[in-house]
Each structure stands twice: as C-alpha cells, then as structure tokens.
Design an enzyme around this catalytic site. Sequence first.
Site, PDB file in Angstrom:
ATOM      1  N   HIS A  25       0.871  -1.183   0.000  1.00 28.21           N
ATOM      2  CA  HIS A  25       0.000   0.000   0.000  1.00 28.21           C
ATOM      3  C   HIS A  25       0.896   1.217   0.000  1.00 28.21           C
ATOM      4  O   HIS A  25       1.728   1.396   0.889  1.00 28.21           O
ATOM      5  CB  HIS A  25      -0.922   0.028   1.221  1.00 28.21           C
ATOM      6  CG  HIS A  25      -1.858   1.204   1.203  1.00 28.21           C
ATOM      7  ND1 HIS A  25      -3.106   1.158   0.615  1.00 28.21           N
ATOM      8  CD2 HIS A  25      -1.701   2.475   1.676  1.00 28.21           C
ATOM      9  CE1 HIS A  25      -3.683   2.335   0.730  1.00 28.21           C
ATOM     10  NE2 HIS A  25      -2.855   3.161   1.371  1.00 28.21           N
ATOM     11  N   CYS A  26       0.729   2.072  -1.000  1.00 24.15           N
ATOM     12  CA  CYS A  26       1.604   3.221  -1.180  1.00 24.15           C
ATOM     13  C   CYS A  26       0.933   4.486  -0.662  1.00 24.15           C
ATOM     14  O   CYS A  26      -0.079   4.929  -1.224  1.00 24.15           O
ATOM     15  CB  CYS A  26       1.962   3.379  -2.665  1.00 24.15           C
ATOM     16  SG  CYS A  26       3.033   4.788  -3.004  1.00 24.15           S
TER      17      CYS A  26
END
Length: 269
Positions: free
Chosen positions: A131-132
């Site tokens: 998850h960025c």
Amino acid sequence: MFKNVFGSGFLVRTAHVILTWVITLILFLHDTDLRKQEESGELLKPVIFVLLVLVSVLLYFGVSLMDPGFVLSDPRDVQFTLGVTEEQQGMIPHTPKSLRLRRCGHCLLEQPMRSKHCQTCQHCVRRYDHHCPWIENCVGERNHRWFVLYLAVQLIVLVWGFHMAWSGFTHASTWQLWLRSNGVLLGAATFVAVLSLTVLLLLGSHLYLVSLNTTTWEFMSRSRISYLKHCGADENPFDRGTLHNLWSFFCVWGTVVWEKVYFREDNPM
C-alpha cells in the site's frame, strides 16, 4: 473501476498536483534554460518538459484512482476456476492454516494465491505488492505496471527539472546576496533532488522484483507466507526466467491464475 477522486486520499493527491505545478512554475519564473529557451522562441524543449509533467500527473491519478485488483466476490466454484485438483492441494505441506484460498478474516472472501488484505483500503488485493501512501492506493495486479511506468516518467521529469534548476543559479558577491536571489530555486532543487533519489531507488527495486516475479510483500514477509515459507531461500515457484517475467508483467494483460503457475509440472515441490 476507479475510485472517487474526492474520496480517500483527496488531500494527498491535491498536495501532489499543487507541488508538481508550483515547482514547474518556479523553473519557468527563474533564469533557467527553460525560460531562456522560451524567451528566445525555442519552444521544443519547454513544450516537451510541460507535456512530460502533464503525463506524470495523469499517470499519478491513474494509479491512485485505479482498482489495483480488489477481490470483490467469491468464485462460484473455487477449484474449477483455479484449475487445481484435490491431488495438487495435497502437494503443499500442511500447516495449521490453509496455505491458499483461505477465507479472509476481515472481508470474509476467499483469497486467491498471492492476494492479501489491506487494512487501509479494506479489501483483499490480487498479487498484492504494497500500500503506497504516496498514491493513497494499493499497488496490485491491475495497476502495478502502471505504477512502474509512472515512476519511470516521474524520474525523467525530476532529473530534467533538477538540471534546469541548476542552470538557473546566478552568481553573487556574497553568500547572503546569493541566497536572497537563489533561495527559492535552491529549495526547489533540493526538494527535487531528494525526490529523484527516492524515485530512483523505488524504480530500481520494483524492476528487480519484477524480474524475479516476486512482490514487495513476498520479498519482505517470505517466512510468514504460507505458500513460500516451505521453499528454499533461493527458490521462487513463480519465477519463469527474467525475460519471461518482464514480458508477462509489461505485455500480458488479464488476471493470472497463480495456482496454475505454482503447480506447473517443472515446479520442484
């Protein structure tokens, strides 16, 4: 499927866009090569630079709002859909937890192999990478190639922008006068330099992992992943060779049934 642009992550996306165009504006307002070329009527490079900035922004919105591969429903017939027989199920070493197609404890859906539940997005994601927070979205099966492309374009823009900022520094008789005339440009150049290094490291690491057909999550948490922890340190059941891995990642579209790759005949078990 795309997310609502005004939904989760709106502030992050807004800040990204504002910073991008503010720095671009700074490069054109100071005495950089871009401004000199614009004033002399040599518009080719300034136009290409602005177009690259625009492409990077569009790619950013694409990977930020795109469905990364959310698992939204159970397959009607799990074994038929995956093409995995009961005999093959018994080939994976038994552990207290099911090694594949376990039911997610959060969204209560069956998880295909290589998927993981994201606590931030509140969904399981196919071929989950990470998850960025930069894009406020997961990087998974559907948007990973676009994320890598975005990093590549962003790196070109940042390196070019740093070069243009460097060309705009003017001389002064004292440090105080130099900072007064170049302070804003120095701040922009420093910010761009830090981002350039960050994006370079990100792009390099992702290309390396892609060449091995592994993900950031699998690379970092190998010992805790049921279908990998029994493999040797240098063994990757999804690796089909560097060229094949890169070709499949960038050029082959559609959902991959990773169970079939895992159980391919030449896979040592």
